[in-house]
Enzyme design. Structure first.
Site, PDB file in Angstrom:
ATOM      1  N   TRP A 112       0.843  -1.207   0.000  1.00  0.00           N
ATOM      2  CA  TRP A 112       0.000   0.000   0.000  1.00  0.00           C
ATOM      3  C   TRP A 112       0.873   1.249   0.000  1.00  0.00           C
ATOM      4  O   TRP A 112       0.660   2.189  -0.776  1.00  0.00           O
ATOM      5  CB  TRP A 112      -0.907  -0.007   1.238  1.00  0.00           C
ATOM      6  N   ASP A 193       5.857  -7.361   1.116  1.00  0.00           N
ATOM      7  CA  ASP A 193       4.576  -7.578   0.441  1.00  0.00           C
ATOM      8  C   ASP A 193       4.804  -7.729  -1.063  1.00  0.00           C
ATOM      9  O   ASP A 193       5.228  -6.789  -1.731  1.00  0.00           O
ATOM     10  CB  ASP A 193       3.680  -6.369   0.743  1.00  0.00           C
ATOM     11  N   CYS A 231      -6.937  -3.313  -2.224  1.00  0.00           N
ATOM     12  CA  CYS A 231      -6.509  -3.225  -0.831  1.00  0.00           C
ATOM     13  C   CYS A 231      -7.374  -4.137   0.027  1.00  0.00           C
ATOM     14  O   CYS A 231      -8.580  -4.267  -0.214  1.00  0.00           O
ATOM     15  CB  CYS A 231      -6.624  -1.776  -0.348  1.00  0.00           C
ATOM     16  N   HIS A 233      -8.691  -3.753   2.747  1.00  0.00           N
ATOM     17  CA  HIS A 233      -9.758  -3.099   3.496  1.00  0.00           C
ATOM     18  C   HIS A 233     -10.692  -2.310   2.588  1.00  0.00           C
ATOM     19  O   HIS A 233     -11.385  -1.396   3.038  1.00  0.00           O
ATOM     20  CB  HIS A 233      -9.158  -2.209   4.585  1.00  0.00           C
ATOM     21  N   ASN A 390      -2.478  -5.003  12.267  1.00  0.00           N
ATOM     22  CA  ASN A 390      -3.076  -4.047  13.209  1.00  0.00           C
ATOM     23  C   ASN A 390      -3.326  -2.740  12.436  1.00  0.00           C
ATOM     24  O   ASN A 390      -2.643  -1.735  12.628  1.00  0.00           O
ATOM     25  CB  ASN A 390      -2.129  -3.779  14.379  1.00  0.00           C
ATOM     26  N   SER A 391      -4.274  -2.766  11.559  1.00  0.00           N
ATOM     27  CA  SER A 391      -4.369  -1.783  10.483  1.00  0.00           C
ATOM     28  C   SER A 391      -4.881  -0.416  10.923  1.00  0.00           C
ATOM     29  O   SER A 391      -5.834  -0.326  11.714  1.00  0.00           O
ATOM     30  CB  SER A 391      -5.301  -2.312   9.386  1.00  0.00           C
TER      31      SER A 391
END
Length: 540
Positions: A112, A193, A231, A233, A390-391
């Site tokens: 991200w 990532d 993403c 989320h 732990n976003s």
């Protein structure tokens, strides 16, 4: 080679000096301008010669930490996401300063943040549109800065050794020599990532090799389709059948093995909890196989043989003809509510096919929700371990206040003084509910490690937010009535009083190391930057 012992070897400093002395002697006077002690210092300031040295060393650290966690869940590990080598360097310097050791602390490289901050296209969403080459480039950059942190800190010790020798203080000299031989490097594992592999399995393999050669000992890969990646989320996530994903997992393992990093770590992430779509129907040979299990989650309607429409795809299951719900995008829908079951199947399948750690992307930080899936996974794979995000995409304050509200209400406690939907309000900050929620946030990592099998806690985007917040605070003060005091009071004075090494920014950027090298190369003729007129002397 035992890469775990590469950093702490008894009498390493003196050993290098003796070795170089013999080498210089063998050159019959042509190398007499070389100082053996200076060579020893430069060697120890650069203990990792390649990214593969780093990958092997840090993979051994992770394997050791995983075993320690299996023995005691209190031994969980942590990391913060970094988008620049300098940020990574300052984190590790801070950790060594405050805790005396880097043990159990890693770095996380977030796709991200790479997309948002490092692409030549400018800021991009987290959809694998950024150049894949920027990922290994950032890994290499992170380790360049961490190696420089080693060189800078050891350079300071070497200067202290010189001062002790000049003063005739042999006891201090021996103490400092021991500090060199027992030095703990700033080099720590990076979990990197690789998104969904940026293409097919071959593309994944090629990128994995570049990332490993740059120093990555752990690759995190997700089960989304690479050309529709979202993403974790956000909405619109599309997963792929297990065999498609496992081909990429194997590609990563081949990359590790080809490069001689046998301890390399593969973290498989499932986005199935929030993914309602799949790109394709899985291939199935017989009832109950992996493809059939995947297809069983599809949202289907039973059709009679004569009811099939033009272009329909039909599945035969247990003698029934089923038509999967297909969208105009040619994607297929999963049945609502199947996310947890798919996460469990994804995780077990990955662990049974080469994954070392798993990652379940959730929509909220809730220990029991995570544990409910991990309990089922561990029933099949007892030593399953989770990497958990732990976003910052979670509203931690609101989520935990609502969790406490719901627990109080279920226990029959009076919650009439609270509006559940408005618990984020500052009006609740001093309440008992807010205090209990904050305590649950504080212990979330320890609780998750103990109850939900979370081996590694990371925050994906913290330094993105801290950079924005600190810049906003400085701009508000400096461009406002406070003027220069806005910088001095809120930045420099705090740097000095809190012992932030970067207050001496010339030193942090390597000016003192450059002076040392000038002296090695030119002796008394060296023109140094660190003289009496250097303004950094104002900081002691």
């Amino acid at each position: 080679m035992n890469y775990q012992s590469q950093i702490t070897q008894p009498n390493e400093y003196q050993g290098h000096i003796a070795e170089v002395k013999q080498l210089i002697k063998s050159k019959n006077g042509t190398w007499d301008g070389i100082n053996p002690e200076s060579v020893a210092r430069t060697r120890l300031q650069n203990r990792f010669l390649t990214g593969l040295d780093i990958a092997r060393y840090t993979a051994a650290i992770m394997r050791k930490d995983m075993a320690a966690y299996d023995a005691d869940a209190a031994n969980y590990t942590q990391s913060l996401g970094c988008w620049h080598g300098f940020i990574a360097q300052q984190q590790m310097i801070s950790i060594k300063k405050h805790f005396g050791t880097t043990s159990g602390r890693y770095m996380y490289l977030s796709g991200w943040m790479v997309a948002a901050l490092r692409s030549e296209f400018g800021p991009l969403p987290d959809q694998s549109m950024h150049e894949k080459t920027v990922v290994p480039a950032l890994i290499e950059e992170i380790y360049a800065f961490l190696r420089q942190a080693d060189a800078r800190e050891l350079g300071g010790i070497f200067r202290e050794i010189d001062a002790a020798v000049k003063a005739g203080d042999s006891a201090k000299e021996q103490t400092l020599l021991a500090a060199v031989d027992n030095y703990q490097t700033h080099i720590v594992p990076v979990i990197a990532d690789i998104d969904a592999g940026f293409g097919n399995a071959e593309a994944t393999y090629l990128l994995a090799k570049k990332m490993i050669m740059a120093g990555a000992c752990a690759l995190q890969i997700e089960n989304q389709v690479s050309d529709e990646k979202q993403c974790g989320h956000q909405d619109g996530k599309v997963t792929v059948p297990h065999e498609v994903f496992l081909a990429k997992v194997r590609a990563c393992r081949y990359a590790f093995l080809e490069l001689g990093v046998e301890d390399g770590i593969i973290v498989t992430r499932t986005d199935s909890l929030g993914a309602g779509l799949t790109q394709q129907i899985a291939f199935s040979r017989e009832p109950g196989d992996l493809g059939d299990q995947y297809n069983a989650f599809l949202n289907c309607e039973e059709v009679a043989p004569g009811d099939a429409r033009n272009g329909d795809v039909i599945i035969n299951r247990n003698g029934k003809l089923l038509r999967p719900m297909r969208l105009a995008s040619n994607l297929y829908q999963f049945r609502p509510g199947t996310g947890p079951d798919r996460c469990v199947l994804d995780s077990i399948t990955s662990l049974r096919n080469g994954a070392d750690l798993i990652w379940i992307e959730t929509e909220k930080p809730h220990v029991e929700q995570i544990a409910s899936m991990m309990d089922r996974i561990r029933a099949a794979v007892p030593n399953a371990k989770l990497v958990y995000n732990n976003s910052p995409s979670f509203n931690w304050t609101l989520n935990f206040r609502q969790q406490v509200f719901d627990a109080w209400k279920a226990a029959g406690k009076d919650v009439s003084g609270y509006n559940r939907a408005a618990l984020m309000s500052v009006d609740y900050d001093g309440t008992d509910l807010a205090a209990e929620a904050d305590e649950s946030i504080r212990t979330f990592q320890a609780d998750g490690a103990k109850r939900a099998g979370i081996f590694h806690h990371l925050i994906t985007l913290p330094t993105y937010h801290t950079a924005a917040l600190s810049t906003d605070n400085l701009a508000k003060e400096y461009f406002g009535a406070q003027g220069m005091l806005g910088y001095v009071h809120n930045v420099q004075r705090k740097e000095i009083r809190e012992g932030i090494a970067c207050v001496k920014h010339q030193n942090m950027a390597g000016s003192d190391m450059g002076d040392d090298h000038k002296e090695y190369f030119a002796g008394e003729a060296a023109l140094k930057a660190g003289g009496s007129h250097n303004t950094m002397n104002q900081f002691g």
